[in-house]
Design an enzyme around this catalytic site. Sequence first.
Site, PDB file in Angstrom:
ATOM      1  N   GLY A   1       0.812  -1.219   0.000  1.00  0.00           N
ATOM      2  CA  GLY A   1       0.000   0.000   0.000  1.00  0.00           C
ATOM      3  C   GLY A   1       0.839   1.260   0.000  1.00  0.00           C
ATOM      4  O   GLY A   1       1.813   1.394  -0.744  1.00  0.00           O
TER       5      GLY A   1
ATOM      6  N   ASP B   1      -0.097   0.815 -11.579  1.00  0.00           N
ATOM      7  CA  ASP B   1       0.440   0.809 -12.940  1.00  0.00           C
ATOM      8  C   ASP B   1       1.604   1.782 -13.060  1.00  0.00           C
ATOM      9  O   ASP B   1       2.626   1.481 -13.678  1.00  0.00           O
ATOM     10  CB  ASP B   1      -0.656   1.183 -13.939  1.00  0.00           C
ATOM     11  CG  ASP B   1      -1.888   0.305 -13.814  1.00  0.00           C
ATOM     12  OD1 ASP B   1      -1.738  -0.904 -13.565  1.00  0.00           O
ATOM     13  OD2 ASP B   1      -3.002   0.834 -13.958  1.00  0.00           O
TER      14      ASP B   1
END
Length: 331
Positions: free
Chosen positions: A234, A264
């Site tokens: 995270g 991404d």
Amino acid sequence: MTSGWQSAEGAVVCIGETMAALAPAPSSSLECADDLRVSVAGAESNVAMYLADLGVPVSWLSAVGDDPLGRRVLAEVGAAGVDVSGVRCDPERPTGLLVKEPTGSRTRVHYYRGNSAASAMGPDVLDDDRLGSASVLHLTGVTPALSPSCRSLVATALGVPAAERPYAISFDVNHRPALWPPGTAATVLRDLADRADITFVGLDEARELWGADLQPADVRALLPQPRLLVVKDGGHSAISFGDEGVLTVPALDTDVVEPVGAGDAFAAGVLTGLLRGGGMERALRLGHITAASALKVTADHGPLPDSAWIERLLELPTSEWAAGAGASSRG
């Protein structure tokens, strides 16, 4: 790539579906909004666009409908500096569509991609000449969820022995529960992820797929084959398992507008770092820097800081990275 990776001379090739995306303003509900903003959304083209931003030559292979939304997708991805000349326009099937529904701190996504042009892709996509001189082929776990032919495409790509291809294969697990029949994703994605040279997975999605109590070292035990495994924890850190041993690099302290697209962007930053040969810590830092630019915008693709600023962050001593970069990431 350096340190035994394949040649960095060729372009990166990304394969996967990109859809048109509709979204209300962040503070609006989908039910009540009078206006929806049109953008494009696709994990692999997000990676491609960030690679282009970072100066890496990159091609995106896919299929879109021969329709206005397909032309919008091609124009936007191409405008970012990505080679889209290998994308097929399908006269029979539509371009996929997603609609974002802001719900507090999270964004729910509704997909309208059944029978889309990209869902008809198959292993023949791998016959494209661009792969013959590529440095990296980037795939994600979204594609095998789209159709049997798309799953065959990814499995076929990952089945080519390293000695028989000029490129390394990068695979981001990118688990999208809404795309998978219940109980099917865990086995398929573990098998595919373990066959890549470079694998990215979020600790949260690994826990959702393979066990709620997993720690990063447990994920490595489940995926022992990739030469490089990067586990993203995270907004806390990224942990790499590879040639340089186990390395943890803290994430930047960044104000989050919307998290979609950050993974991404992170993958694009890490791949760029690997191709430039500066070492794993530098590659992970560039991943964090690139991800921070995605977190600051509602679209999947946000502007990077200028190159001098990026270089300053990359050059910070290890002891100063977290605090110094955290304060600097908003600059």
